[in-house]
Design a protein around this motif. Structure first.
Motif, short mmCIF file in Angstrom:
data_model
loop_
_atom_site.label_atom_id
_atom_site.label_comp_id
_atom_site.label_asym_id
_atom_site.label_seq_id
_atom_site.Cartn_x
_atom_site.Cartn_y
_atom_site.Cartn_z
N UNK A 162 0.80 -1.23 0.00
CA UNK A 162 0.00 0.00 0.00
C UNK A 162 0.83 1.28 0.00
N UNK A 163 2.09 1.20 0.42
CA UNK A 163 2.90 2.42 0.39
C UNK A 163 3.66 2.57 -0.94
N UNK A 164 3.47 1.59 -1.84
CA UNK A 164 4.16 1.69 -3.12
C UNK A 164 3.20 1.96 -4.29
N UNK A 165 2.05 1.32 -4.27
CA UNK A 165 1.09 1.50 -5.35
C UNK A 165 -0.16 2.15 -4.78
N UNK A 166 -0.66 3.17 -5.49
CA UNK A 166 -1.79 3.89 -4.91
C UNK A 166 -3.07 3.06 -4.99
N UNK A 167 -3.99 3.43 -4.18
CA UNK A 167 -5.23 2.68 -4.05
C UNK A 167 -5.97 2.60 -5.39
N UNK A 168 -5.98 3.70 -6.15
CA UNK A 168 -6.71 3.69 -7.42
C UNK A 168 -6.08 2.71 -8.41
N UNK A 169 -4.76 2.73 -8.48
CA UNK A 169 -4.09 1.84 -9.44
C UNK A 169 -4.28 0.37 -9.06
N UNK A 170 -4.26 0.08 -7.73
CA UNK A 170 -4.50 -1.30 -7.31
C UNK A 170 -5.93 -1.73 -7.63
N UNK A 171 -6.87 -0.83 -7.36
CA UNK A 171 -8.28 -1.15 -7.60
C UNK A 171 -8.53 -1.36 -9.10
N UNK A 172 -7.90 -0.50 -9.92
CA UNK A 172 -8.06 -0.63 -11.38
C UNK A 172 -7.55 -1.98 -11.85
N UNK A 173 -6.40 -2.41 -11.28
CA UNK A 173 -5.83 -3.70 -11.68
C UNK A 173 -6.80 -4.83 -11.35
N UNK A 174 -7.43 -4.74 -10.17
CA UNK A 174 -8.36 -5.80 -9.77
C UNK A 174 -9.59 -5.80 -10.68
N UNK A 175 -10.09 -4.59 -10.97
CA UNK A 175 -11.29 -4.52 -11.80
C UNK A 175 -11.00 -4.97 -13.24
N UNK A 176 -9.81 -4.62 -13.72
CA UNK A 176 -9.46 -5.02 -15.08
C UNK A 176 -9.37 -6.55 -15.18
N UNK A 177 -8.84 -7.16 -14.13
CA UNK A 177 -8.72 -8.62 -14.10
C UNK A 177 -10.10 -9.26 -14.11
N UNK A 178 -11.04 -8.58 -13.48
CA UNK A 178 -12.42 -9.07 -13.45
C UNK A 178 -13.19 -8.76 -14.73
N UNK A 432 -8.72 -5.78 -2.33
CA UNK A 432 -7.85 -5.10 -3.29
C UNK A 432 -6.38 -5.43 -3.02
N UNK A 433 -6.00 -5.37 -1.75
CA UNK A 433 -4.59 -5.62 -1.43
C UNK A 433 -4.25 -7.10 -1.66
N UNK A 434 -5.17 -7.98 -1.30
CA UNK A 434 -4.92 -9.41 -1.51
C UNK A 434 -4.73 -9.67 -3.00
N UNK A 435 -5.59 -9.11 -3.81
CA UNK A 435 -5.48 -9.32 -5.26
C UNK A 435 -4.17 -8.73 -5.78
N UNK A 436 -3.78 -7.58 -5.25
CA UNK A 436 -2.58 -6.92 -5.78
C UNK A 436 -1.30 -7.61 -5.31
N UNK A 437 -1.39 -8.32 -4.20
CA UNK A 437 -0.21 -9.01 -3.67
C UNK A 437 0.30 -10.04 -4.68
#
Ligand SMILES: [Zn+2]
Length: 453
Positions: A162-178, A432-437
């Motif tokens: 969470x201190x490296x990738x912003x919340x929006x970019x992580x959320x976008x990655x999860x939504x794009x995967x979905x 979101x964090x679990x998916x981004x991990x």
């Protein structure tokens, strides 16, 4: 108070709608009260609850839409007036609303029509400045989260992510995967950076996502004379249509050159960034921990679960007693929805010089209510939009010339958020964090305005 029934429903045009409200703009003959305004009406679910004719007293008693009071008593203390739309209460009546629905329901998206409609039981609506309907271009940007969280309240697992990738970019990655269409490439930290080059990059990224998604991503909307346009109609942004037909230049570049300087020059992005980060100082993880701590410290909780606490000292691997989810009131800890006076008191504290005395690294449970309201308010600013009014591209005249420069950037969609959302946000944060991990190459987002706590 103005009466909408002084106008004809035919003179209003459907503009857009969100989950709770629907917006129409005035498009009729000259009327000083309604020219340049939009009407925002509350919605109710379909089928509507059986309608009860309001008697006269009810009509007089219906309070102004809470949006108005919230703006006057809260938002005006945080955002300069020239960057807020003008809002006022107007009366509506059932016959007028029914006619409005009959005329304009077909203009609404089909999925919305199946779910809800204008609430016929209301006797008041909100009249607001029409920011998109003039002879100018209106660009609506939903910037989203402006900062990276401080590490203090993050776990060993979530902290590095969470201190490296912003919340929006992580959320976008999860939504794009979905399988969802997202504003790929756009990072809010670019937009909020205050840096001319990064702001321009954010504008290009928003444009590209808008263009590639055929205008369906919700971080950028473009209105020409009150109508949302898609990439196929992009040339209508050029001053007049005869010019547009001959134009074969780079619209993306023209757009970025017109919008970029206004975004660099406005104090609005800086204000939103400051508000978000100083209101969300614990992150949902720290807030949740403080909530739990406050609950287990409650005297009634200690006595109710006394046997657990006795075990605690005897058994290793002690399993804790039940706890209520964040924001949900229990016997031990209550968390009522904030009223307007709660918000006002909160702002007195937040804006007072002593608020700097709060120790956010080791927050005290006595300040739980402060942190809960602060988090909800930060969510309002994470979810708001800004409207920037521009002259049509390549135009020789300037319809926005009469506007003070400051008035060209306005913050909208500043609705209060509910306590009931907190547990959902906590769950979403974990997902979101679990998916981004599991993402191999994690994006590095740079928070230019980060300061030590
Ligand atoms: Zn980012």
């Amino acid at each position: 108070m103005a009466q909408v029934s002084d106008t004809f429903p035919e003179h209003w045009k459907y503009v857009s709608e969100g989950g709770a409200t629907i917006v129409f703009s005035y498009n009729g003959p000259l009327n000083p009260q309604f020219n340049g305004t939009v009407l925002r009406l509350r919605k109710s679910t379909v089928p509507a609850v059986p309608f009860r004719l309001p008697n006269l007293e009810d009509v007089q008693d219906e309070p102004d839409d809470p949006m108005i009071e919230y703006q006057h008593k809260c938002m005006e203390r945080l955002i300069p007036l020239e960057h807020l739309p003008r809002l006022e209460s107007v009366t509506v009546n059932r016959a007028w609303l029914e006619k409005l629905i009959a005329l304009h329901n077909a203009d609404r998206p089909e999925d919305r029509r199946a779910k809800d409609q204008v609430d016929l039981a209301r006797t008041k609506g909100v009249l607001a400045t029409d920011l998109v309907g003039g002879d100018w271009l209106a660009v609506e940007i939903k910037p989203k989260w402006a900062f990276l969280p401080q590490p203090h309240h993050l776990s060993e697992t979530t902290g590095p992510i969470k201190t490296q990738t912003c919340r929006f970019c992580m959320h976008s990655a999860m939504r794009a995967k979905g399988g969802e269409t997202v504003s790929d490439g756009y990072c809010p930290l670019d937009l909020f950076s205050g840096d001319e080059i990064r702001i321009k990059k954010a504008v290009y990224d928003l444009w590209d996502a808008w263009s590639e998604s055929n205008g369906t991503v919700n971080n950028l909307k473009i209105f020409v004379r009150g109508k949302t346009i898609g990439p196929a109609e992009a040339s209508s942004m050029i001053f007049d249509d005869s010019n547009a037909k001959e134009y074969n230049g780079d619209l993306r570049e023209e757009f970025a050159s017109a919008l970029g300087p206004l975004l660099v020059g406005t104090p609005v992005l800086d204000t939103l960034s400051k508000l978000q980060r100083t209101l969300d100082v614990l992150d949902i993880e720290g807030l949740s921990r403080l909530w739990r701590l406050a609950e287990i410290s409650a005297p009634l909780y200690r006595t109710t679960f006394a046997s657990f606490f006795e075990q605690e000292s005897l058994i290793t691997g002690f399993s804790p007693p039940p706890s209520s989810p964040i924001g949900v009131s229990s016997l031990f800890l209550t968390s009522p929805e904030p009223t307007i006076s709660d918000w006002s008191e909160f702002l007195d504290m937040y804006l007072s010089p002593t608020s700097a005395d709060h120790n956010h690294v080791n927050p005290s449970i006595e300040n739980l209510r402060y942190y809960l309201l602060a988090y909800l308010l930060s969510a309002t600013f994470k979810d708001c939009s800004i409207i920037v009014r521009l002259d049509p591209l390549r135009s020789t005249n300037s319809p926005t010339a009469s506007m003070v420069k400051a008035e060209r950037v306005t913050v909208i969609d500043l609705d209060p958020k509910s306590m009931a959302r907190l547990r959902k946000w906590e769950k979403l944060d974990q997902e979101i964090v679990r998916a981004y991990a599991s993402v191999e190459e994690r994006k590095v987002c740079v928070d230019a305005r980060r300061t030590a706590m």
